[in-house]
Design an enzyme around this catalytic site. Structure first.
Site, short mmCIF file in Angstrom:
data_model
loop_
_atom_site.label_atom_id
_atom_site.label_comp_id
_atom_site.label_asym_id
_atom_site.label_seq_id
_atom_site.Cartn_x
_atom_site.Cartn_y
_atom_site.Cartn_z
N LEU A 84 0.89 -1.15 0.00
CA LEU A 84 0.00 0.00 0.00
C LEU A 84 0.94 1.20 0.00
O LEU A 84 1.78 1.34 0.89
CB LEU A 84 -0.88 -0.03 1.25
CG LEU A 84 -2.13 0.84 1.28
CD1 LEU A 84 -3.03 0.59 0.06
CD2 LEU A 84 -2.91 0.59 2.54
N ASP A 85 0.83 2.03 -1.03
CA ASP A 85 1.76 3.15 -1.17
C ASP A 85 1.76 4.05 0.05
O ASP A 85 0.78 4.13 0.79
CB ASP A 85 1.39 3.99 -2.41
CG ASP A 85 1.60 3.22 -3.69
OD1 ASP A 85 2.57 2.46 -3.79
OD2 ASP A 85 0.76 3.38 -4.60
N ARG A 86 2.87 4.74 0.25
CA ARG A 86 3.03 5.62 1.40
C ARG A 86 1.92 6.66 1.49
O ARG A 86 1.45 7.00 2.57
CB ARG A 86 4.40 6.30 1.33
CG ARG A 86 4.77 7.04 2.59
CD ARG A 86 6.16 7.58 2.51
NE ARG A 86 6.13 8.80 1.70
CZ ARG A 86 7.04 9.73 1.72
NH1 ARG A 86 8.11 9.59 2.46
NH2 ARG A 86 6.94 10.80 0.99
N SER A 117 -1.12 6.31 0.48
CA SER A 117 -2.43 5.67 0.60
C SER A 117 -2.61 5.20 2.03
O SER A 117 -1.64 5.00 2.76
CB SER A 117 -2.54 4.49 -0.36
OG SER A 117 -2.42 4.93 -1.70
#
Length: 181
Positions: free
Chosen positions: A44-46, A48
């Site tokens: 999960l991207d930073r 997000s």
């Protein structure tokens, strides 16, 4: 077997160490979770937020992370503008991105989620541009896929929260909290 559900806050890396930091270290999973042997199943991207599953079961990790298993992942996306039916249908049909056509998605407009926590820093607000929430379910995991899909139909994502992975959801988890699955 240990499996935990974690509500990853905004600006936290989906890993236990920060090997790429220049200057002050960024927050990682180790700032919230002190359980040996568990690793994130997927990313999960930073920038997000939301549900991240961690486990010590390699088979479960592969089933969650590998797109060939087509495990449904549901996101709540706050997007710029109000997507019309044509934009929503384009997401349902699949969107052409630089790395190919996405699989069809389930999508619908929704009200702002009840009990939604504030984001720090807050999403920028522009009086002249409305925003809207959509629920989007995909069964693949291209890099930054939801953000690229919404941008491709003319509605860039302002805030992105993963609500569910398969049958697991964020229900009852505040940002930074985790529980056993």
């Amino acid at each position: 077997m240990t499996t935990i559900l974690f509500n990853k806050p905004f600006n936290v890396l989906s890993q236990f160490t920060d090997s790429g930091s220049q200057g002050s270290p960024r927050k990682t999973l180790s700032d919230f979770i002190d359980l040996p042997g568990v690793y994130a199943a997927g990313r999960l991207d930073r920038d997000s937020e939301g549900l991240l599953i961690l486990t010590d079961d390699g088979r479960l990790q592969a089933r969650i992370a590998n797109p060939r298993h087509k495990l449904a992942k549901t996101y709540w996306a706050q997007v710029e503008g109000i997507p019309d039916d044509r934009a929503l249908q384009a997401l349902r049909d699949g969107v052409v991105l630089k790395d190919g056509l996405t699989r069809p998605a389930k999508v619908q407009r929704m009200d702002e989620p009840i009990g939604l926590w504030p984001r720090n820093p807050p999403v920028r607000f522009r009086k002249s541009v409305p925003d809207c929430w959509i629920a989007l379910t995909i069964r693949e995991g291209k890099n930054r896929q939801v953000r690229r899909m919404t941008a491709a139909v003319g509605h860039p994502t302002l805030r992105l929260i993963r609500f569910a992975v398969g049958d697991w959801t964020l229900e009852g988890l505040a940002p930074g909290q985790w529980s056993y699955a």
